[in-house]
Design an enzyme around this catalytic site. Structure first.
Site, PDB file in Angstrom:
ATOM      1  N   GLN A 214     -16.290   1.879  58.486  1.00 10.50           N
ATOM      2  CA  GLN A 214     -15.595   1.051  57.487  1.00 10.50           C
ATOM      3  C   GLN A 214     -16.325  -0.296  57.323  1.00 10.50           C
ATOM      4  O   GLN A 214     -16.563  -0.744  56.189  1.00 10.50           O
ATOM      5  CB  GLN A 214     -14.157   0.814  57.932  1.00 10.50           C
ATOM      6  CG  GLN A 214     -13.435  -0.257  57.127  1.00 10.50           C
ATOM      7  CD  GLN A 214     -11.956  -0.339  57.455  1.00 10.50           C
ATOM      8  OE1 GLN A 214     -11.182   0.483  56.996  1.00 10.50           O
ATOM      9  NE2 GLN A 214     -11.553  -1.330  58.220  1.00 10.50           N
TER      10      GLN A 214
ATOM     11  N   SER B  75      -3.554   0.538  66.147  1.00 11.89           N
ATOM     12  CA  SER B  75      -2.131   0.621  65.811  1.00 11.89           C
ATOM     13  C   SER B  75      -1.591   2.007  66.131  1.00 11.89           C
ATOM     14  O   SER B  75      -0.393   2.188  66.322  1.00 11.89           O
ATOM     15  CB  SER B  75      -1.931   0.321  64.324  1.00 11.89           C
ATOM     16  OG  SER B  75      -2.438  -0.959  64.040  1.00 11.89           O
TER      17      SER B  75
ATOM     18  N   HIS C 219      -6.239  -7.329  66.003  1.00 12.18           N
ATOM     19  CA  HIS C 219      -6.033  -8.108  64.771  1.00 12.18           C
ATOM     20  C   HIS C 219      -5.965  -9.603  65.103  1.00 12.18           C
ATOM     21  O   HIS C 219      -6.513 -10.429  64.370  1.00 12.18           O
ATOM     22  CB  HIS C 219      -4.715  -7.700  64.086  1.00 12.18           C
ATOM     23  CG  HIS C 219      -4.666  -6.268  63.665  1.00 12.18           C
ATOM     24  ND1 HIS C 219      -3.879  -5.327  64.292  1.00 12.18           N
ATOM     25  CD2 HIS C 219      -5.290  -5.611  62.664  1.00 12.18           C
ATOM     26  CE1 HIS C 219      -4.025  -4.161  63.703  1.00 12.18           C
ATOM     27  NE2 HIS C 219      -4.880  -4.292  62.716  1.00 12.18           N
TER      28      HIS C 219
ATOM     29  N   HIS D  93      -1.941  -5.945  66.541  1.00 11.44           N
ATOM     30  CA  HIS D  93      -2.124  -5.999  67.993  1.00 11.44           C
ATOM     31  C   HIS D  93      -3.198  -7.044  68.292  1.00 11.44           C
ATOM     32  O   HIS D  93      -3.669  -7.748  67.378  1.00 11.44           O
ATOM     33  CB  HIS D  93      -2.493  -4.617  68.541  1.00 11.44           C
ATOM     34  CG  HIS D  93      -3.618  -3.950  67.790  1.00 11.44           C
ATOM     35  ND1 HIS D  93      -4.889  -4.463  67.744  1.00 11.44           N
ATOM     36  CD2 HIS D  93      -3.655  -2.824  67.029  1.00 11.44           C
ATOM     37  CE1 HIS D  93      -5.665  -3.689  67.030  1.00 11.44           C
ATOM     38  NE2 HIS D  93      -4.934  -2.677  66.556  1.00 11.44           N
TER      39      HIS D  93
HETATM   40  O1  PAF Z   1      -8.762  -1.337  58.737  1.00 14.98           O
HETATM   41  C1  PAF Z   1      -7.688  -1.348  58.112  1.00 14.98           C
HETATM   42  O2  PAF Z   1      -6.646  -1.712  58.648  1.00 14.98           O
HETATM   43  C2  PAF Z   1      -7.660  -0.905  56.665  1.00 14.98           C
HETATM   44  O3  PAF Z   1      -8.555   0.137  56.437  1.00 14.98           O
HETATM   45  C3  PAF Z   1      -7.896  -2.046  55.668  1.00 14.98           C
HETATM   46  C4  PAF Z   1      -9.304  -2.641  55.823  1.00 14.98           C
HETATM   47  C5  PAF Z   1      -6.868  -3.142  55.879  1.00 14.98           C
HETATM   48  C6  PAF Z   1      -7.779  -1.531  54.234  1.00 14.98           C
HETATM   49  O4  PAF Z   1      -6.501  -1.009  53.994  1.00 14.98           O
END
Ligand code: PAF
Length: 287
Positions: A155, A188, A39, A36
């Site tokens: 993350q 997503s 990204h 989307h």
């Molecule tokens: O954020 C994400 O989409 C996922 O956690 C990643 C960093 C691509 C790892 O699979």
């Protein structure tokens, strides 16, 4: 140009080795597809700063719990290829699960402490899966810079810490959360929302803003702020609060008072869809 899709590890290595041999820099955007505008903004940031841009699309099984949405996670490779083309990616790496995790793989990467709370508590093993796949992708692609979104604050902090702790030669760039006009953070998983759930979803961000305003007005007691936050979230029709926490922005540990940069972080189920969002109070730290 529509970027080609490369599926095997030797092929993508040949591509990125050739790029490096020409003295060019590589920007890397790891994704699970269902791309989307969030990204696309990461890809555009990579495009602006690097000679060559690699996007990976891989729905990583090791970061999903047994009862989570791995099987139904949207897989939209053709549409994703167009998003990559418009945002300026040079190549897409879309490996098969059996190539990323051959039989008899026994190694994992885990960042202690930063994964103890928030999503790490609700989704045991999630960050171990994320760190393992991201480390594998870094070793395969060997990018100069890798791009992550601030919406997944925990993350991003964990990956930054992993890279620092393990001396991985890549710079981590964290880009701002992209939102719909009504404030809902792009995800997503937003496509799972029913129209009624979608209509109330912006109230998650509004709840964060309400708490940030109280902090700005001088309130620092996190227990009081967290219960106010939880009450705001529970007032949204159809919600179940997974967590509503205020933690220190660097190591993501609980705080009793807001006396340093902090992050207000929430995870909320709207029906069966789990959405996360956050708001940073103070200057970014630990980057
Ligand atoms: O954020 C994400 O989409 C996922 O956690 C990643 C960093 C691509 C790892 O699979």
């Amino acid at each position: 140009m529509v970027p080609p899709i490369v599926m095997t590890i030797p092929e993508i290595r040949a591509v990125t080795d050739a790029v490096r041999q020409q003295g060019q820099t590589i920007g890397f955007v790891p994704t699970m597809g269902a791309l989307h505008e969030g990204h696309a903004s990461l890809i555009r940031a990579a495009r602006a700063a690097s000679d060559y841009v690699v996007v990976s699309i891989f729905v990583n099984p090791t970061q999903f719990g047994p009862h989570e949405d791995y099987a139904k996670y949207p897989r939209t490779l053709e549409a994703d290829q167009l998003v990559c083309a418009q945002a300026g990616a040079d190549v897409i790496f879309a490996p098969r699960v059996e190539d990323m995790y051959p039989a008899n793989s026994f190694s994992y990467v885990e960042v202690a402490k930063l994964g103890d709370h928030l999503c790490g508590r609700s989704r045991p093993g999630h960050f171990r899966g994320v760190c393992t796949v991201v480390m594998k992708l870094f070793n395969i692609i060997r990018p100069d810079v890798a791009y992550f979104g601030a919406k997944d604050y925990q993350q991003a902090r964990i990956i930054t810490q992993m890279v620092r702790d393990l001396n991985v030669p890549v710079r981590i760039a964290i880009e701002p959360t992209v939102r719909e006009a009504d404030g809902l953070a792009l995800s997503s998983r937003n496509r799972y929302l029913s129209p009624a759930e979608r209509a109330v979803a912006p109230r998650i961000q509004q709840a964060l803003q309400t708490i940030a305003q109280r902090v700005a007005a001088g309130e620092v007691d996190t227990a009081r702020l967290e219960s106010a936050l939880e009450a705001e979230l529970m007032a949204i029709p159809g919600t179940r609060v997974d967590y509503a926490k205020i933690v220190d922005a660097e190591f993501l540990q609980p705080l009793t008072r807001i006396d340093r940069p902090a992050v207000i972080a929430v995870a909320v189920f709207l029906g069966t869809t789990r959405l996360i969002d956050n708001l940073l109070i103070g200057e970014p730290v630990g980057r």
